[in-house]
Design a protein around this motif. Structure first.
Motif, mmCIF file in Angstrom:
data_model
loop_
_atom_site.group_PDB
_atom_site.id
_atom_site.type_symbol
_atom_site.label_atom_id
_atom_site.label_comp_id
_atom_site.label_asym_id
_atom_site.label_seq_id
_atom_site.Cartn_x
_atom_site.Cartn_y
_atom_site.Cartn_z
ATOM 1 N N GLY A 123 41.873 40.616 52.317
ATOM 2 C CA GLY A 123 41.573 41.733 51.430
ATOM 3 C C GLY A 123 40.686 41.376 50.261
ATOM 4 O O GLY A 123 40.276 42.239 49.493
ATOM 5 N N ASP A 124 40.363 40.077 50.106
ATOM 6 C CA ASP A 124 39.476 39.633 49.033
ATOM 7 C C ASP A 124 38.093 39.325 49.602
ATOM 8 O O ASP A 124 37.940 39.049 50.798
ATOM 9 C CB ASP A 124 40.022 38.363 48.363
ATOM 10 C CG ASP A 124 41.376 38.595 47.728
ATOM 11 O OD1 ASP A 124 41.575 39.684 47.194
ATOM 12 O OD2 ASP A 124 42.216 37.683 47.772
ATOM 13 N N ILE A 125 37.090 39.360 48.739
ATOM 14 C CA ILE A 125 35.757 38.906 49.115
ATOM 15 C C ILE A 125 35.309 37.849 48.109
ATOM 16 O O ILE A 125 35.827 37.769 46.998
ATOM 17 C CB ILE A 125 34.727 40.054 49.164
ATOM 18 C CG1 ILE A 125 34.600 40.727 47.784
ATOM 19 C CG2 ILE A 125 35.073 41.060 50.230
ATOM 20 C CD1 ILE A 125 33.457 41.710 47.690
ATOM 21 N N TYR A 147 32.995 33.776 42.647
ATOM 22 C CA TYR A 147 34.381 34.088 42.348
ATOM 23 C C TYR A 147 34.977 34.953 43.447
ATOM 24 O O TYR A 147 34.272 35.597 44.227
ATOM 25 C CB TYR A 147 34.521 34.772 40.979
ATOM 26 C CG TYR A 147 33.618 35.965 40.761
ATOM 27 C CD1 TYR A 147 33.994 37.244 41.163
ATOM 28 C CD2 TYR A 147 32.372 35.809 40.142
ATOM 29 C CE1 TYR A 147 33.172 38.327 40.950
ATOM 30 C CE2 TYR A 147 31.535 36.888 39.933
ATOM 31 C CZ TYR A 147 31.944 38.147 40.341
ATOM 32 O OH TYR A 147 31.121 39.224 40.145
ATOM 33 N N LEU A 148 36.298 34.931 43.488
ATOM 34 C CA LEU A 148 37.054 35.728 44.440
ATOM 35 C C LEU A 148 37.331 37.078 43.799
ATOM 36 O O LEU A 148 37.763 37.162 42.647
ATOM 37 C CB LEU A 148 38.368 35.012 44.769
ATOM 38 C CG LEU A 148 39.097 35.372 46.057
ATOM 39 C CD1 LEU A 148 38.237 35.025 47.269
ATOM 40 C CD2 LEU A 148 40.415 34.621 46.134
ATOM 41 N N PHE A 149 37.073 38.150 44.554
ATOM 42 C CA PHE A 149 37.213 39.491 44.014
ATOM 43 C C PHE A 149 38.088 40.313 44.938
ATOM 44 O O PHE A 149 37.821 40.402 46.130
ATOM 45 C CB PHE A 149 35.837 40.138 43.868
ATOM 46 C CG PHE A 149 35.877 41.551 43.344
ATOM 47 C CD1 PHE A 149 36.199 41.805 42.021
ATOM 48 C CD2 PHE A 149 35.597 42.622 44.179
ATOM 49 C CE1 PHE A 149 36.230 43.100 41.534
ATOM 50 C CE2 PHE A 149 35.624 43.928 43.710
ATOM 51 C CZ PHE A 149 35.945 44.171 42.380
ATOM 52 N N ASN A 150 39.159 40.894 44.373
ATOM 53 C CA ASN A 150 40.042 41.754 45.146
ATOM 54 C C ASN A 150 39.532 43.188 45.065
ATOM 55 O O ASN A 150 39.438 43.765 43.983
ATOM 56 C CB ASN A 150 41.482 41.674 44.620
ATOM 57 C CG ASN A 150 42.451 42.417 45.515
ATOM 58 O OD1 ASN A 150 42.472 43.642 45.558
ATOM 59 N ND2 ASN A 150 43.268 41.671 46.243
ATOM 60 N N GLN A 205 40.556 42.579 40.517
ATOM 61 C CA GLN A 205 40.751 41.319 39.813
ATOM 62 C C GLN A 205 39.752 40.278 40.312
ATOM 63 O O GLN A 205 39.367 40.261 41.475
ATOM 64 C CB GLN A 205 42.169 40.808 40.008
ATOM 65 C CG GLN A 205 43.221 41.610 39.260
ATOM 66 C CD GLN A 205 44.606 41.037 39.474
ATOM 67 O OE1 GLN A 205 45.126 41.004 40.595
ATOM 68 N NE2 GLN A 205 45.219 40.578 38.393
ATOM 69 N N MET A 206 39.348 39.371 39.390
ATOM 70 C CA MET A 206 38.399 38.315 39.715
ATOM 71 C C MET A 206 39.003 36.960 39.363
ATOM 72 O O MET A 206 39.709 36.830 38.361
ATOM 73 C CB MET A 206 37.095 38.491 38.939
ATOM 74 C CG MET A 206 36.345 39.768 39.220
ATOM 75 S SD MET A 206 34.801 39.820 38.274
ATOM 76 C CE MET A 206 34.207 41.457 38.694
#
Length: 377
Positions: A310-312, A322-325, A330-331
């Motif tokens: 579910g994150d990119i 960075y990981l982004f939901n 959220q980052m």
């Protein structure tokens, strides 16, 4: 002084109940439990338990990791703690390229003594197997494009490597070479299509299928999944909306299924990410595209990579990736840059015939970087 607490067997529980309990434990703990008793060792090494543990861990997003390749430092990153970079005891000391990962196995390709080698590696249990490609180039006088893929056939519980050779000069010719871990051998199969793969390696791996984004004979961009059970390519045109309205797209593994992650241009449309999934009926040779989600973004980015739980992973150059939901917005900074490629990874106990332990490369590197230790050894 208190006596050390002893860990003993649990005779009142049968193997099935004990297996369900153990299946919730990480691989590192299970490897230690194998040393406590013969019963635990036999249970944890059994095929049914390895399958049970793999399915449980792959279905829980908290256990998902990202294998990140930078060209210099390759690391595992847990999606729940992206700032923690996990060092890897890699089987290849030379540079290598990742073909893909599934069920805890990572497939690499490297060159050793001027010969191309393929490596199947499970970093969770610190084991690997190395073997050469079938043939460097059977028709060296003709120009040839090579693309490689990795996959898993559930019916036979077989992990396979595919090598696609497309000859561009003379009579059009496509050769498909397949390596099977069960038979430990290569074979050639007839290709049912004439495709030009967009990359040297497959784009997405899901159970039973390995996907490429390719060009057909008309030059149109298509999706080309290879069906391992019948050893054939299945050609799927992309959704018209993706072709006409998207600035760019990435093929990705979305919760165990293939998906397209398409984003629009800020100049013409609102910044957004569309997630397209495809439903396949292999026996009827039918497919259906469906836009599953649309997320509107409040920031721009220069690069994005695949979904993982579910994150990119996105990058807004020149900043750190960075990981982004997509749901919570959220980052989390990943603390690693640049990124050449990344792959979904979930730890497992999966092993194949011919596996052997990886030598402790991390200890060797620490020793080599310390001149005092190097002189004392």
């Amino acid at each position: 002084m208190k006596k050390a607490r002893q860990i003993t067997d649990i005779p009142c529980l049968d193997d099935e109940i004990l297996g369900v309990i153990f299946s919730r434990l990480p691989v590192k703990t299970l490897l230690r439990l194998k040393c406590l008793s013969k019963r635990y060792c036999n249970l944890i090494s059994s095929p049914w338990f390895i399958t049970l543990h793999r399915k449980r861990f792959s279905s829980d997003p908290d256990n998902h990791c990202i294998f990140v390749q930078t060209g210099k430092i390759n690391r595992l990153i847990r999606t729940q703690n992206p700032g923690n970079l996990i060092k890897l005891n890699e089987p290849c000391r030379t540079n290598y390229t990742v073909i893909g990962s599934i069920n805890g196995l990572i497939c690499l390709v490297t060159n050793i003594a001027s010969r191309q080698m393929i490596c199947l590696w499970n970093p969770s249990i610190n084991q690997y197997k190395m073997f050469p490609v079938h043939s460097e180039n059977p028709k060296k006088t003709r120009k040839c494009d090579v693309s490689m893929g990795f996959g898993y056939e559930k019916g036979s519980d077989d992990y396979k490597v595919l090598r696609l050779l497309s000859y561009k000069t003379g009579r059009p010719l496509t050769i498909v070479e397949i390596y099977s871990t069960n038979s430990d051998s290569w074979k050639e199969v007839k290709s049912n299509s004439r495709l030009k793969m967009n990359t040297c390696f497959c784009n997405v791996i899901v159970e039973g299928l390995t996907y490429w984004v390719a060009k057909d004979l008309d030059g149109s961009t298509v999706l080309a999944p290879f069906v391992w059970s019948i050893e054939k390519f299945f050609i799927i045109p992309l959704p018209k909306e993706v072709i006409t309205k998207s600035q760019s797209f990435k093929a990705t593994n979305y919760h165990g299924s293939f998906a397209l992650l398409a984003y629009s241009s800020r100049r013409k449309f609102k910044a957004r990410l569309d997630i397209w999934v495809v439903e396949l009926d292999i026996s009827a040779e039918e497919f259906k595209w469906k836009k599953k989600f649309t997320f509107h973004m409040d920031f721009g980015f220069s690069m994005h990579w695949g979904l993982t739980g579910g994150d990119i992973v996105v990058e807004n150059a020149p900043h750190m990736p960075y990981l982004f939901n997509l749901t919570t917005k959220q980052m989390w900074a990943m603390g690693i840059n640049p990124i050449l490629s990344l792959f979904n990874y979930t730890e497992s106990l999966v092993s194949i015939n011919g596996f052997k332990h990886v030598r402790n490369q991390l200890k060797r590197r620490r020793k080599a970087s310390n001149p005092v230790r190097a002189r004392l050894s």
